[in-house]
Design a protein around this motif. Structure first.
Motif, short mmCIF file in Angstrom:
data_model
loop_
_atom_site.label_atom_id
_atom_site.label_comp_id
_atom_site.label_asym_id
_atom_site.label_seq_id
_atom_site.Cartn_x
_atom_site.Cartn_y
_atom_site.Cartn_z
N SER A 18 0.82 -1.22 0.00
CA SER A 18 0.00 0.00 0.00
C SER A 18 0.85 1.27 0.00
O SER A 18 0.37 2.33 -0.38
CB SER A 18 -0.93 0.02 1.21
OG SER A 18 -1.90 -0.99 1.09
N PRO A 22 -0.07 1.32 -4.31
CA PRO A 22 -1.48 1.22 -3.91
C PRO A 22 -2.42 0.90 -5.08
O PRO A 22 -3.39 0.17 -4.92
CB PRO A 22 -1.79 2.58 -3.30
CG PRO A 22 -0.73 3.49 -3.79
CD PRO A 22 0.48 2.64 -4.06
N SER A 142 3.12 7.72 4.10
CA SER A 142 2.32 7.37 2.92
C SER A 142 0.82 7.45 3.21
O SER A 142 0.04 7.76 2.31
CB SER A 142 2.68 5.99 2.41
OG SER A 142 2.10 4.99 3.19
N HIS A 145 -0.84 10.57 2.19
CA HIS A 145 -0.97 10.85 0.76
C HIS A 145 -1.89 9.87 0.03
O HIS A 145 -2.07 10.02 -1.17
CB HIS A 145 0.41 10.85 0.11
CG HIS A 145 1.34 11.83 0.73
ND1 HIS A 145 1.18 13.20 0.61
CD2 HIS A 145 2.44 11.66 1.52
CE1 HIS A 145 2.14 13.81 1.27
NE2 HIS A 145 2.91 12.90 1.84
N ARG A 146 -2.42 8.89 0.72
CA ARG A 146 -3.30 7.93 0.07
C ARG A 146 -4.68 8.53 -0.15
O ARG A 146 -5.22 9.19 0.73
CB ARG A 146 -3.43 6.66 0.91
CG ARG A 146 -2.18 5.84 0.93
CD ARG A 146 -2.41 4.53 1.63
NE ARG A 146 -1.11 4.06 2.15
CZ ARG A 146 -0.97 3.27 3.17
NH1 ARG A 146 -2.03 2.82 3.82
NH2 ARG A 146 0.22 2.89 3.56
N GLN A 149 -8.53 5.76 2.42
CA GLN A 149 -8.06 5.27 3.71
C GLN A 149 -8.77 3.98 4.04
O GLN A 149 -9.99 3.93 4.06
CB GLN A 149 -8.34 6.31 4.80
CG GLN A 149 -7.68 7.65 4.58
CD GLN A 149 -6.19 7.61 4.80
OE1 GLN A 149 -5.71 6.87 5.64
NE2 GLN A 149 -5.46 8.39 4.04
#
Length: 192
Positions: A18, A22, A142, A145-146, A149
């Motif tokens: 991830s 991702p 990270s 910035h994904r 969630q």
């Protein structure tokens, strides 16, 4: 040492999908289905965990000392470990602790790894705990910035969740410090 490294690569590698890919992860979930993906993920994690535990045990038999921490660092490590178990439980018990820590499990891993690096100085310790510390820091960065969630499944939000996380977590800490660590790892953190 090679089994420890292989275990770390497999365990932290699968947990880093991830972080580094991702979109690939999401494509695999869509292609294979969530249950198959989770099954493969769990199997890879379990094999990696078993390899790193066994490899760490082997590496401890012939330690390569990189540094010798002062004895006082054991006390610091015990203090840093105090919130680890409550944070682990708070990851599954939504409340103020979870909201404040944002990602309590990652914070618990960082505290666990840092405390062990302060108290232990062999190559195996640096690889194991340093690897987990670097991974937890990278994962925390990270997560910010994904786009999507992934929530950790847990109990429904409740007023008592923080109290439960603290009570059960501190009890687990005491049990682990006085008995569990010696039983599981073979070293008592209370032996100074």
């Amino acid at each position: 040492m090679s089994l420890l490294v292989l275990g770390l690569i497999l365990f932290l590698g699968i947990h880093s999908v991830s972080i580094v890919a991702p979109a690939w992860r999401d494509a695999q979930v869509a292609r294979l289905g969530e249950r198959v993906w989770k099954g493969m993920y769990a199997l890879a994690s379990l094999v990696g965990l078993m390899l790193l535990i066994y490899g760490y045990g082997l590496a401890r038999q012939t330690p390569v000392v990189l540094y010798t921490p002062p004895p006082a660092m054991r006390h610091v490590a015990l203090l840093l470990m105090l919130p680890v178990f409550p944070l682990l439980f708070a990851a599954y018990l939504p409340g103020r602790i979870q909201r404040t820590a944002r990602h309590p499990m990652l914070l618990a891993v960082k505290l666990w790894a840092a405390s062990h690096l302060l108290a232990n100085g062999t190559l195996a310790d640096v690889l194991l705990f340093g690897g987990f510390l670097i991974w937890a820091v990278a994962d925390r960065i990270s997560v910010k910035h994904r786009a999507v969630q992934h929530k950790v499944p847990g109990a429904p939000p409740g007023a008592l969740n923080d109290l439960i996380a603290l009570a059960v977590g501190l009890t687990a800490y005491v049990v682990f410090i006085f008995w569990g660590h010696a039983w599981l790892v073979g070293v008592s953190p209370m032996a100074f």
